[in-house]
Design an enzyme around this catalytic site. Structure first.
Site, mmCIF file in Angstrom:
data_model
loop_
_atom_site.group_PDB
_atom_site.id
_atom_site.type_symbol
_atom_site.label_atom_id
_atom_site.label_comp_id
_atom_site.label_asym_id
_atom_site.label_seq_id
_atom_site.Cartn_x
_atom_site.Cartn_y
_atom_site.Cartn_z
ATOM 1 C CD GLU A 255 43.949 32.457 43.590
ATOM 2 O OE1 GLU A 255 43.279 32.177 44.670
ATOM 3 O OE2 GLU A 255 44.726 33.156 43.794
ATOM 4 C CB CYS A 292 44.231 33.802 47.488
ATOM 5 S SG CYS A 292 45.817 33.954 46.714
HETATM 6 P P1 NAP Z 1 34.576 39.435 43.572
HETATM 7 O O1 NAP Z 1 33.294 39.601 44.010
HETATM 8 O O2 NAP Z 1 34.987 37.789 43.328
HETATM 9 O O3 NAP Z 1 34.742 40.090 41.929
HETATM 10 C C1 NAP Z 1 36.088 39.926 41.373
HETATM 11 C C2 NAP Z 1 35.640 40.387 39.819
HETATM 12 O O4 NAP Z 1 34.619 39.548 39.125
HETATM 13 C C3 NAP Z 1 34.959 41.602 39.752
HETATM 14 O O5 NAP Z 1 35.281 42.457 38.617
HETATM 15 C C4 NAP Z 1 33.495 41.467 39.602
HETATM 16 O O6 NAP Z 1 32.720 42.373 38.944
HETATM 17 C C5 NAP Z 1 33.438 40.239 38.832
HETATM 18 N N1 NAP Z 1 32.409 39.222 39.027
HETATM 19 C C6 NAP Z 1 32.380 38.763 40.270
HETATM 20 N N2 NAP Z 1 30.914 37.842 40.372
HETATM 21 C C7 NAP Z 1 30.606 37.962 39.053
HETATM 22 C C8 NAP Z 1 29.501 37.486 38.231
HETATM 23 N N3 NAP Z 1 28.399 36.877 38.763
HETATM 24 N N4 NAP Z 1 29.221 37.772 37.019
HETATM 25 C C9 NAP Z 1 30.234 38.600 36.485
HETATM 26 N N5 NAP Z 1 31.304 39.098 36.939
HETATM 27 C C10 NAP Z 1 31.379 38.739 38.299
HETATM 28 O O7 NAP Z 1 35.876 39.727 44.172
HETATM 29 P P2 NAP Z 1 36.174 41.192 44.899
HETATM 30 O O8 NAP Z 1 35.319 42.138 44.664
HETATM 31 O O9 NAP Z 1 37.562 41.472 44.620
HETATM 32 O O10 NAP Z 1 36.123 40.988 46.389
HETATM 33 C C11 NAP Z 1 35.135 40.350 47.297
HETATM 34 C C12 NAP Z 1 35.681 38.974 47.927
HETATM 35 O O11 NAP Z 1 36.230 38.399 47.128
HETATM 36 C C13 NAP Z 1 36.561 39.297 49.063
HETATM 37 O O12 NAP Z 1 35.752 39.741 50.376
HETATM 38 C C14 NAP Z 1 37.190 38.135 49.307
HETATM 39 O O13 NAP Z 1 36.567 37.247 50.042
HETATM 40 C C15 NAP Z 1 37.326 37.432 47.953
HETATM 41 N N6 NAP Z 1 38.614 37.655 47.276
HETATM 42 C C16 NAP Z 1 39.531 36.646 47.018
HETATM 43 C C17 NAP Z 1 40.691 36.771 46.392
HETATM 44 C C18 NAP Z 1 41.472 35.700 46.103
HETATM 45 O O14 NAP Z 1 42.641 35.903 46.070
HETATM 46 N N7 NAP Z 1 41.051 34.582 45.750
HETATM 47 C C19 NAP Z 1 41.053 37.963 45.883
HETATM 48 C C20 NAP Z 1 40.149 39.009 46.096
HETATM 49 C C21 NAP Z 1 38.911 38.829 46.815
HETATM 50 P P3 NAP Z 1 32.118 43.731 39.648
HETATM 51 O O15 NAP Z 1 33.215 44.826 39.173
HETATM 52 O O16 NAP Z 1 30.974 44.001 39.198
HETATM 53 O O17 NAP Z 1 32.411 43.497 41.269
#
Ligand code: NAP
Length: 508
Positions: A255, A292
């Site tokens: 999501e 989201c």
């Molecule tokens: P994220 O960067 O997407 O990370 C979420 C999880 O996935 C973390 O545990 C991250 O690991 C892991 N991950 C991300 N990319 C990966 C990859 N290429 N390979 C392996 N694992 C991976 O989200 P976030 O840190 O919570 O927030 C960053 C941005 O995401 C926000 O600024 C926002 O734009 C968006 N976001 C969207 C929603 C939504 O509801 N859709 C919710 C939260 C955030 P790590 O522990 O290494 O970071």
């Protein structure tokens, strides 16, 4: 600590993370051996857990809720310190997490979720006999859950993904989020205690700390059967691609966010300008916009825009500053906003004189429908308290704008009476766009219920056929299995002729 089956483990080198309000935390990254152990235990647990009865799984899910509740203030304070979320939000989210667990407990206890279908055989059918075929849903196998930064409880360690996977009969391995490692450990220990209390097989649940490499190793592990993720488009797409490149691809239910268009019709905005402006500002600023379902795009008739914008500015100026989840998300918010504001033909309507991750205030910008359709950069999600107002001059322009949008979680229409009833075509266009259509309400505040659909066409999610909120979420972790010409005693109870579980079935 990593929680691996019934043990705890911290063999890896510690690494540091900075959570909300600048709190530095150290935690050990799971080693390859720890990852392998968690997955091997999950695989072995699956051999018995997949046959657990609804009553046994319900007892486990209810025990998790009880263990979480018994953590009391310690959990609330930990979540607040790590996420910067206020107490009311944290206790509310804890309540939602526990009622979600109990809702899945009732679902599996009742049992009809397996969608049993029975087609009786007919040995005398000509020209060939008809076989007896019976079908039901069965669990997929070990599921990896990536916890979300923006819901430290309800979309995290014991959140909807974990609850629905366990309810389906799938062991869960959580990849904790670096934003809330202490919350993750507290809840993981609560699940561990609940598993022991209810005699679940060791490995039914594990929780690992780590970074991208940890997540990658889990998604690529040959014994993992499915992945659930809530986060950025970049993260979700990367994991989806990894899973599809495996020799044996597996489903990734990601999501990834949305800008959730809100359409306001002329008569509605004329009659309810001030009330609507306050309602929408409340939704845009809820949880510092870190949802989201945040309304990131508001489409309003140009002729009526002025009064509405005036009322909106008033409500925005009264919005209290809020703490964002972490510095990285705040920086991403500023970066995405800067890019959008610099994309051309955009005018700032309201902007704070200063902003910080500990005290963020909302920003609103404005553009025209024509400029929006022309420039895909204006369609980007700005994760935080931001919304883009787009003014339209005709319904043709509005239709063209809707057609230019990518898949969304939600789409909302504000209209009443004749104005609403005469816009069937608009509602039909909205159908193509989103997973949930709303009339005269805000998209934030997703109800956890049987009918909820929290998902939508790409890129809102990787699979629009499924939901990640509500009891429908269980279907992500189950597959249909047909039993042909089985004697009654070898059939699962759900499919036996006498229906010993008394569940709802379709019988042909
Ligand atoms: P994220 O960067 O997407 O990370 C979420 C999880 O996935 C973390 O545990 C991250 O690991 C892991 N991950 C991300 N990319 C990966 C990859 N290429 N390979 C392996 N694992 C991976 O989200 P976030 O840190 O919570 O927030 C960053 C941005 O995401 C926000 O600024 C926002 O734009 C968006 N976001 C969207 C929603 C939504 O509801 N859709 C919710 C939260 C955030 P790590 O522990 O290494 O970071």
């Amino acid at each position: 600590m990593n929680i691996i089956g019934y043990t705890e483990s911290a063999q890896g080198t510690p690494f540091e993370t900075v959570t909300a309000a600048g709190r530095a935390m150290q935690y050990p990254k799971a080693t390859t051996e720890e990852i392998d152990k968690a997955v091997a235990l999950a695989k072995s647990a699956f051999s018995s857990f997949r046959f657990a009865t609804g009553i046994q799984k319900a007892a486990f899910l209810r025990a998790i809720a009880e263990e979480i509740e018994s953590l009391g203030d310690e959990l609330v304070k930990t979540v607040m310190a790590e996420s910067g979320l206020p107490e009311g939000r944290v206790t509310g989210e804890r309540g939602r997490t526990c009622s979600q667990l109990r809702l899945f407990a009732s679902l599996v206890e009742e049992g009809s979720w397996v969608e049993a279908v029975i087609d009786h055989g007919d040995p005398g059918r000509q020209p060939v006999p008809r076989p007896d075929v019976r079908r039901m849903l069965v669990p997929l196998g070990p599921v990896v859950v990536f916890t979300a930064s923006n819901f430290p409880l309800a979309f995290s360690t014991a959140g909807g993904d974990t609850a629905s996977a366990l309810a389906a009969g799938c062991p869960v391995i959580v990849k904790g989020h670096e934003s809330h490692p202490a919350t993750n450990e507290l809840v993981a220990r609560a699940i561990q205690r609940a598993a022991k209390r209810t005699d679940m097989p060791e490995g039914v649940f594990s929780s690992l700390n780590g970074d991208y490499e940890t997540g990658k190793a889990l998604v690529e592990h040959p014994d993992v059967a499915a992945v659930a993720f809530t986060g950025s488009h970049r993260g979700g797409k990367a994991l989806f691609d990894l899973a599809n490149r495996r020799p044996k691809p597996i489903p990734v239910f990601a999501e990834m966010g949305s800008i959730n268009p809100i359409i306001i019709m002329p008569r509605y905005i004329r009659d309810k300008s001030a009330q609507l402006a306050a309602q929408l500002v409340g939704s845009v600023t809820l949880g510092a916009g870190q949802f989201c379902t945040n309304p990131g795009l508001i489409l309003l008739p140009e002729a009526k825009a002025e009064d509405f914008i005036h009322a909106m500015k008033q409500a925005l100026s009264e919005a209290a500053p809020q703490c964002m989840l972490n510095e990285k998300i705040f920086d991403a918010y500023l970066g995405a906003m800067r890019q959008l504001l610099g994309a051309g033909a955009v005018e700032e309507v309201f902007a704070p004189s200063e902003n910080s991750s500990a005290a963020v205030r909302p920003t609103v910008a404005k553009t025209s429908a024509a400029a929006f359709v022309k420039n895909p950069m204006l369609h980007a999600e700005v994760f935080g308290p931001f919304t883009l107002l787009v003014t339209w001059r005709s319904e043709e322009e509005l239709e063209a704008l809707l057609k230019s949008l990518e898949g969304q979680l939600t789409a909302t229409l504000f209209a009443e009476g004749e104005e609403l009833l005469s816009h069937g075509d608009l509602l039909n266009s909205m159908r193509e766009l989103a997973g949930r259509l709303i009339i005269n309400g805000v998209p934030t505040g997703v109800e956890v219920c049987h009918a909820m659909q929290h998902g939508g066409p790409w890129p809102a999610t990787t699979d629009s056929r499924f939901t990640s909120v509500g009891t429908g979420a269980i279907r992500r972790f189950a597959r249909p299995l047909a039993f042909q010409n089985f004697p009654d005693e070898l059939l699962p109870d759900e499919l036996k002729e006498g229906n010993p579980l008394g569940i709802r079935r379709m019988v042909g």
